[in-house]
Design a protein around this motif. Structure first.
Motif, PDB file in Angstrom:
ATOM      1  N   LEU A 167       0.870  -1.173   0.000  1.00 58.61           N
ATOM      2  CA  LEU A 167       0.000   0.000   0.000  1.00 58.61           C
ATOM      3  C   LEU A 167       0.909   1.225   0.000  1.00 58.61           C
ATOM      4  O   LEU A 167       1.679   1.440   0.937  1.00 58.61           O
ATOM      5  N   ASN A 168       0.829   2.042  -1.059  1.00 59.82           N
ATOM      6  CA  ASN A 168       1.814   3.109  -1.247  1.00 59.82           C
ATOM      7  C   ASN A 168       1.245   4.501  -0.987  1.00 59.82           C
ATOM      8  O   ASN A 168       0.091   4.647  -0.589  1.00 59.82           O
ATOM      9  N   GLU A 169       2.069   5.518  -1.231  1.00 58.77           N
ATOM     10  CA  GLU A 169       1.698   6.904  -0.923  1.00 58.77           C
ATOM     11  C   GLU A 169       0.574   7.439  -1.798  1.00 58.77           C
ATOM     12  O   GLU A 169       0.012   8.509  -1.508  1.00 58.77           O
ATOM     13  N   HIS A 170       0.212   6.726  -2.859  1.00 61.23           N
ATOM     14  CA  HIS A 170      -0.901   7.153  -3.721  1.00 61.23           C
ATOM     15  C   HIS A 170      -2.241   6.566  -3.260  1.00 61.23           C
ATOM     16  O   HIS A 170      -3.270   6.760  -3.933  1.00 61.23           O
ATOM     17  N   ALA A 171      -2.227   5.872  -2.153  1.00 62.79           N
ATOM     18  CA  ALA A 171      -3.450   5.224  -1.669  1.00 62.79           C
ATOM     19  C   ALA A 171      -4.542   6.250  -1.399  1.00 62.79           C
ATOM     20  O   ALA A 171      -4.288   7.344  -0.883  1.00 62.79           O
ATOM     21  N   VAL A 172      -5.770   5.886  -1.753  1.00 60.29           N
ATOM     22  CA  VAL A 172      -6.938   6.722  -1.489  1.00 60.29           C
ATOM     23  C   VAL A 172      -7.355   6.530  -0.039  1.00 60.29           C
ATOM     24  O   VAL A 172      -7.481   5.402   0.437  1.00 60.29           O
ATOM     25  N   ILE A 173      -7.568   7.651   0.666  1.00 54.85           N
ATOM     26  CA  ILE A 173      -7.945   7.596   2.074  1.00 54.85           C
ATOM     27  C   ILE A 173      -9.465   7.637   2.187  1.00 54.85           C
ATOM     28  O   ILE A 173     -10.115   8.455   1.546  1.00 54.85           O
ATOM     29  N   GLY A 174     -10.035   6.762   3.008  1.00 52.38           N
ATOM     30  CA  GLY A 174     -11.472   6.832   3.259  1.00 52.38           C
ATOM     31  C   GLY A 174     -12.289   5.795   2.550  1.00 52.38           C
ATOM     32  O   GLY A 174     -11.796   4.754   2.102  1.00 52.38           O
ATOM     33  N   SER A 175     -13.585   6.094   2.394  1.00 50.87           N
ATOM     34  CA  SER A 175     -14.567   5.100   1.974  1.00 50.87           C
ATOM     35  C   SER A 175     -14.409   4.638   0.532  1.00 50.87           C
ATOM     36  O   SER A 175     -14.856   3.545   0.187  1.00 50.87           O
ATOM     37  N   ALA A 176     -13.801   5.457  -0.340  1.00 52.81           N
ATOM     38  CA  ALA A 176     -13.598   5.015  -1.726  1.00 52.81           C
ATOM     39  C   ALA A 176     -12.650   3.829  -1.766  1.00 52.81           C
ATOM     40  O   ALA A 176     -12.805   2.916  -2.583  1.00 52.81           O
TER      41      ALA A 176
END
Length: 489
Positions: free
Chosen positions: A277-286
């Motif tokens: 899981l990298n720094e471009h990961a989407v945060i939250g419910s998406a």
């Protein structure tokens, strides 16, 4: 005269009626039959393999039918002898594969699951076309009356799963459809498919696992492990393609399962691997979705025919903690602070997640932006955390370390997993969190209060000492003068 005309007319009508009655058996000898296919997949054709004389329901004097080419009649030998070998399903399957190389003209006409207009005989029924995600089927059938059949074609289905882990208590889930992880975690995934039950009908059998990862996941090719029936394959038994031209992140290709000793009908083929899981990961419910599908052989009579399964999806979630620095005197934003966030490991030690607004050298912290008032740590999962204030605004008291527990729930068995709840609960300290699932945030205010004021030179405290001291001196002088006067008397 009229009576004679009527008699002649009746005689003519009787002759016509007798002629029609005599014609009925002639039409009956030319009967044709219909095959009804329940739950049809695609379209079908019927090829007459054997023909002969129909007596009752028995076909005798068997010869090659119209669906076999002249070359087939020569290569396959006596029709009567070959028909005698069809004693069970296994022998019929073997013969069907062999005779499929010599098919000529199809018989009857197909519409809406029915093949009609068939003369008596033995027929090879096979798919002419199939729909998406479907397999070709074929079977040999005796047609001496109208008949209804149920195709027995089989197809694999693919499942994609992911594991969740809690770094604080050390627990790991079973394979499921969702997980939450920290940025930097290696996330375990698994793809599973079963070989079709008619695997033995194939000469070659291909499996290709297609995997599509979102930008927040970085595939690690060196972690791939492939098993068939629970036994791990050698690296030479499959190929990992990391630059496919179909938009996927990677493929795992098994060119021919027929060459794998453990491969068999209904055996499980599994691919396990990890992605970071990298720094471009989407945060939250998406979340960070990860989809996969399987490409596989679907025609026993043509090894080049393949199709795919529908896609299956899992989702990896991650969250953030946001702290606003507040002046306790006026509830306004307060500058000049820096923090460290720690996460509790399963060995109960606190491991640094990250500094915020500070650098460290030789155990000393230096502030980065003296005007910063908002602090966030992005890419966290469930577990127990601690916030420590490592630089306190001048003139304010430092806060005590604040510990809290992050908890998240999400669909574990769903075709489209969703984040259903997120919370941050204090275990020690005074801060409270407001959760927002949509952006995956846990937000709190960290309040600093002004320190206690000590007396200063020239202040009221010193004046009191001066006044008290001066008063004592006056009292002493009065006592001294009074004493001397009394002595003089």
């Amino acid at each position: 005269m009229m009576k004679k005309v009527i008699k002649k007319l009746l005689a003519a009508l009787l002759a016509v009626a007798m002629l029609c009655a005599m014609a009925v058996p002639a039409f009956a000898d030319d009967n044709t039959y219909t095959i009804t296919i329940n739950n049809p997949v695609g379209t079908y054709k019927a090829y007459q393999i054997f023909s002969g004389d129909l007596e009752g329901k028995i076909l005798s004097n068997i010869v090659w039918g119209t669906g076999v080419t002249e070359a087939g009649k020569t290569d396959l030998g006596s029709a009567k002898d070959r028909a005698a070998t069809l004693t069970n399903d296994a022998s019929a399957k073997v013969f069907a594969k062999e005779v499929s190389k010599y098919l000529g003209e199809a018989s009857g006409s197909y519409a809406d699951g029915k093949i009609s207009g068939l003369a008596a005989g033995y027929y090879l029924i096979k798919n002419d076309t199939v729909g998406d995600n479907e397999t070709y089927t074929s079977f040999i059938l005796a047609v001496v009356k109208d008949v209804t059949v149920e195709p027995k074609g089989d197809k694999p289905a693919l499942e994609k799963k992911v594991k969740d882990a809690n770094d604080t208590d050390g627990t790991t889930t079973n394979w499921q459809d969702s997980a939450d992880h920290d940025i930097g975690d290696d996330v375990p995934f698994k793809l599973t498919a079963k070989i079709a039950s008619n695997f033995d009908d194939y000469t070659t059998y291909k499996f290709v696992f297609h995997d599509e990862q979102s930008a927040g996941l970085t595939f690690k090719p060196g972690t791939v492990k492939v098993t068939v029936a629970g036994n791990e394959l050698k690296a030479s038994d499959y190929t990992v393609v990391t630059d496919p031209d179909d938009g996927c992140t990677f493929h795992v290709v098994i060119n021919d399962l027929k060459k794998i000793s453990d491969a068999a009908a209904n055996a499980e083929v599994a691919v396990e691997y990890k992605s970071t899981l990298n720094e471009h990961a989407v945060i939250g419910s998406a979340g960070n979705p990860n989809e996969a599908y399987l490409g596989y052989s679907n025609n026993p009579h043509n090894s080049n025919d393949t199709t795919t399964t529908p896609k299956d999806k899992v989702t990896v979630f991650t969250f953030k903690v946001v702290a606003n620095k507040i002046n306790g005197d006026n509830d306004k934003a307060l500058k000049g602070a820096a923090f460290a966030l720690y996460k509790k490991g399963q060995d109960s030690t606190w491991k640094l997640v990250g500094l915020n607004n500070a650098t460290e050298a030789d155990g000393k912290y230096t502030i980065v932006d003296p005007d910063q008032t908002k602090f966030d740590w992005v890419g966290l999962d469930d577990g127990e955390y601690k916030i420590e204030e490592i630089i306190t605004p001048a003139g304010f008291n430092s806060i005590a370390p604040q510990t809290f527990k992050v908890t998240a729930t999400h669909d574990e068995t769903s075709a489209d997993p969703k984040l259903t709840a997120l919370s941050g609960n204090m275990t020690s300290g005074e801060i409270t969190f407001t959760a927002k699932e949509s952006d995956g945030s846990l937000t709190t205010d960290i309040v600093n209060n002004v320190g206690a004021t000590l007396p200063s030179t020239g202040g009221i405290g010193t004046t009191i000492f001066y006044v008290v001291g001066g008063g004592l001196m006056v009292a002493a002088a009065v006592l001294l003068i009074t004493k001397k006067r009394m002595e003089n008397k």
